[in-house]
Design a protein around this motif. Sequence first.
Motif: not given
Length: 283
Positions: A110-115, A136-140
């Motif tokens: 999940d690109a929103q939280v992946h390290p 989306p703000v957190a993801a970007f």
Amino acid sequence: MVRAVQADPSNADQARSWDGPEGAYWAEHADRFDRAVRAYRTALLAAAGVAAADRVLDIGCGTGETTRDLARRATGGRALGVDLSAAMLRVARQRAAAEGLQNVDFVQADAQVHPFPATAFDVAVSRSGTMFFADPVAAFRNIGGALRPGARLVQLVWQPPAGNEWFLSLTRALAAGRPLPAPSADGPGPFSLSDPARARTVLGAAGFRDIRLEPHSEAMWFGEDAADAERFTLGMLGWMLDGLGERDRRRAVDGLRTTLVAHESETGVLYASAAWIIRATRP
């Protein structure tokens, strides 16, 4: 062994869908989905401007056509594709191996939280894969942290439904006269970044600068002929028939068949579509 994707709780529904039946259908019909939007390929790759030494991140890579395109350009670098769907990633890995590409990797994430490793990429690209984030703000912001200073983000997203004949025609046919809610313009979905003002606000809040939207219009391909396109479309949107009685189901399928026949051409069943190519820079 592939582990279950670790998604942000706000993206749980998206993870269940893409790492479930929807992702499996896309994986099974990878060639069709790639062909449907292939008219945008040249413009997206030109906007990405990948150089030989670039390290490239492909967000929502699906079955990996764009990731492989990027890897072929980054001959001295690498391309990493990330997606929620294990089924689509299996196809992506198989196809990269079949092409002998040694500089491409795929990760279920999940690109929103992946390290992601910090400042590890020179460019991030997405072909219609960034529209489904719950936050989306957190993801970007997370994606931005993976980019080096001065790196660019390039993404293809849909313009509003009014410019996308394919969406309006197919969903109205299958609605069989029922009122349909308007697609969300600010929640996860294909039109969540369709409003230029919202796209700029989201990307700006995530820390990106120099945000530019470039309009593109292309024909989308849905099948060799109406019968072929009908099978494909019902596999993709057949859930819209749930709850209908037999009469209304026939009405919906007849309506779908009518619009598909009307859009037959010498090169297949084609519908008008409109997208933005959005470019932004990580300061």
